[in-house]
Write a protein that holds these residues in place. Sequence first.
Motif, PDB file in Angstrom:
ATOM      1  N   UNK A 198       0.842  -1.200   0.000  1.00 22.24           N
ATOM      2  CA  UNK A 198       0.000   0.000   0.000  1.00 22.24           C
ATOM      3  C   UNK A 198       0.878   1.252   0.000  1.00 22.24           C
ATOM      4  N   UNK A 199       1.946   1.227   0.804  1.00 23.67           N
ATOM      5  CA  UNK A 199       2.882   2.355   0.831  1.00 23.67           C
ATOM      6  C   UNK A 199       3.555   2.526  -0.529  1.00 23.67           C
ATOM      7  N   UNK A 200       3.934   1.417  -1.155  1.00 28.09           N
ATOM      8  CA  UNK A 200       4.583   1.500  -2.466  1.00 28.09           C
ATOM      9  C   UNK A 200       3.641   2.115  -3.483  1.00 28.09           C
ATOM     10  N   UNK A 201       2.395   1.687  -3.490  1.00 28.27           N
ATOM     11  CA  UNK A 201       1.412   2.254  -4.427  1.00 28.27           C
ATOM     12  C   UNK A 201       1.223   3.751  -4.160  1.00 28.27           C
ATOM     13  N   UNK A 202       1.180   4.140  -2.896  1.00 31.41           N
ATOM     14  CA  UNK A 202       1.049   5.554  -2.544  1.00 31.41           C
ATOM     15  C   UNK A 202       2.283   6.338  -3.005  1.00 31.41           C
ATOM     16  N   UNK A 203       3.464   5.748  -2.837  1.00 27.73           N
ATOM     17  CA  UNK A 203       4.694   6.398  -3.311  1.00 27.73           C
ATOM     18  C   UNK A 203       4.684   6.536  -4.828  1.00 27.73           C
ATOM     19  N   UNK A 204       4.251   5.492  -5.521  1.00 22.77           N
ATOM     20  CA  UNK A 204       4.163   5.555  -6.985  1.00 22.77           C
ATOM     21  C   UNK A 204       3.227   6.693  -7.401  1.00 22.77           C
ATOM     22  N   UNK A 205       2.106   6.828  -6.734  1.00 25.83           N
ATOM     23  CA  UNK A 205       1.167   7.910  -7.048  1.00 25.83           C
ATOM     24  C   UNK A 205       1.827   9.277  -6.840  1.00 25.83           C
ATOM     25  N   UNK A 206       2.577   9.430  -5.766  1.00 32.00           N
ATOM     26  CA  UNK A 206       3.284  10.690  -5.500  1.00 32.00           C
ATOM     27  C   UNK A 206       4.350  10.958  -6.561  1.00 32.00           C
ATOM     28  N   UNK A 207       5.075   9.925  -6.925  1.00 35.18           N
ATOM     29  CA  UNK A 207       6.114  10.049  -7.952  1.00 35.18           C
ATOM     30  C   UNK A 207       5.487  10.482  -9.274  1.00 35.18           C
ATOM     31  N   UNK A 208       4.395   9.831  -9.655  1.00 37.12           N
ATOM     32  CA  UNK A 208       3.729  10.157 -10.913  1.00 37.12           C
ATOM     33  C   UNK A 208       3.167  11.573 -10.900  1.00 37.12           C
ATOM     34  N   UNK A 209       2.646  11.993  -9.772  1.00 43.42           N
ATOM     35  CA  UNK A 209       2.122  13.355  -9.641  1.00 43.42           C
ATOM     36  C   UNK A 209       3.255  14.374  -9.766  1.00 43.42           C
ATOM     37  N   UNK A 210       4.368  14.103  -9.113  1.00 43.44           N
ATOM     38  CA  UNK A 210       5.504  15.018  -9.123  1.00 43.44           C
ATOM     39  C   UNK A 210       6.114  15.143 -10.526  1.00 43.44           C
ATOM     40  N   UNK A 211       6.329  14.012 -11.182  1.00 46.35           N
ATOM     41  CA  UNK A 211       6.972  14.022 -12.495  1.00 46.35           C
ATOM     42  C   UNK A 211       5.982  14.213 -13.644  1.00 46.35           C
ATOM     43  N   UNK A 212       4.692  14.187 -13.328  1.00 45.58           N
ATOM     44  CA  UNK A 212       3.626  14.361 -14.319  1.00 45.58           C
ATOM     45  C   UNK A 212       3.721  13.359 -15.474  1.00 45.58           C
ATOM     46  N   UNK A 213       4.105  12.129 -15.109  1.00 45.61           N
ATOM     47  CA  UNK A 213       4.132  11.033 -16.076  1.00 45.61           C
ATOM     48  C   UNK A 213       4.080   9.713 -15.315  1.00 45.61           C
ATOM     49  N   UNK A 214       3.566   8.673 -15.974  1.00 43.19           N
ATOM     50  CA  UNK A 214       3.456   7.381 -15.283  1.00 43.19           C
ATOM     51  C   UNK A 214       4.817   6.730 -15.062  1.00 43.19           C
ATOM     52  N   UNK A 215       4.890   5.975 -13.991  1.00 46.84           N
ATOM     53  CA  UNK A 215       6.067   5.166 -13.703  1.00 46.84           C
ATOM     54  C   UNK A 215       5.818   3.796 -14.322  1.00 46.84           C
ATOM     55  N   UNK A 216       6.680   3.402 -15.233  1.00 46.59           N
ATOM     56  CA  UNK A 216       6.489   2.114 -15.916  1.00 46.59           C
ATOM     57  C   UNK A 216       6.511   0.965 -14.906  1.00 46.59           C
ATOM     58  N   UNK A 217       5.684  -0.021 -15.172  1.00 42.25           N
ATOM     59  CA  UNK A 217       5.534  -1.168 -14.276  1.00 42.25           C
ATOM     60  C   UNK A 217       6.859  -1.876 -14.007  1.00 42.25           C
ATOM     61  N   UNK A 218       7.754  -1.875 -14.969  1.00 35.51           N
ATOM     62  CA  UNK A 218       9.040  -2.568 -14.803  1.00 35.51           C
ATOM     63  C   UNK A 218       9.870  -1.991 -13.650  1.00 35.51           C
ATOM     64  N   UNK A 219       9.589  -0.748 -13.265  1.00 36.86           N
ATOM     65  CA  UNK A 219      10.333  -0.112 -12.176  1.00 36.86           C
ATOM     66  C   UNK A 219       9.686  -0.334 -10.801  1.00 36.86           C
ATOM     67  N   UNK A 220       8.452  -0.823 -10.801  1.00 44.23           N
ATOM     68  CA  UNK A 220       7.724  -0.994  -9.543  1.00 44.23           C
ATOM     69  C   UNK A 220       8.013  -2.390  -8.991  1.00 44.23           C
ATOM     70  N   UNK A 221       9.193  -2.515  -8.385  1.00 45.11           N
ATOM     71  CA  UNK A 221       9.619  -3.780  -7.793  1.00 45.11           C
ATOM     72  C   UNK A 221      10.023  -3.529  -6.348  1.00 45.11           C
ATOM     73  N   UNK A 222       9.885  -4.516  -5.497  1.00 49.44           N
ATOM     74  CA  UNK A 222      10.281  -4.325  -4.094  1.00 49.44           C
ATOM     75  C   UNK A 222      11.728  -3.843  -3.943  1.00 49.44           C
ATOM     76  N   UNK A 223      12.614  -4.363  -4.785  1.00 49.04           N
ATOM     77  CA  UNK A 223      14.031  -3.989  -4.697  1.00 49.04           C
ATOM     78  C   UNK A 223      14.245  -2.486  -4.894  1.00 49.04           C
TER      79      UNK A 223
END
Length: 75
Positions: free
Chosen positions: A32-57
């Motif tokens: 849940x925290x990761x998804x929230x961080x992804x949303x913040x990242x996407x909002x800040x950069x005004x572009x989607x974060x590709x799924x390949x980068x959304x890994x626990x590592x």
Amino acid sequence: MQIVKQFFINIERTDIDEKMTNLVSGDLIDSIDIIALVAEIEKYYKKPLKAEFITPENFESFESIKKMLELAMKD
């Protein structure tokens, strides 16, 4: 690193700081925290974060998040 800190502040996780490691594997943050961080990242950069980068590592530490963002947002 300040922007990564701000992402954690924005998702109300002020208990996480740049000295901490093993954020995912140590159960300090969850999916849940990761998804929230992804949303913040996407909002800040005004572009989607590709799924390949959304890994626990990529969310294990401030440093790994920073490195992931450098790769993901260089386009």
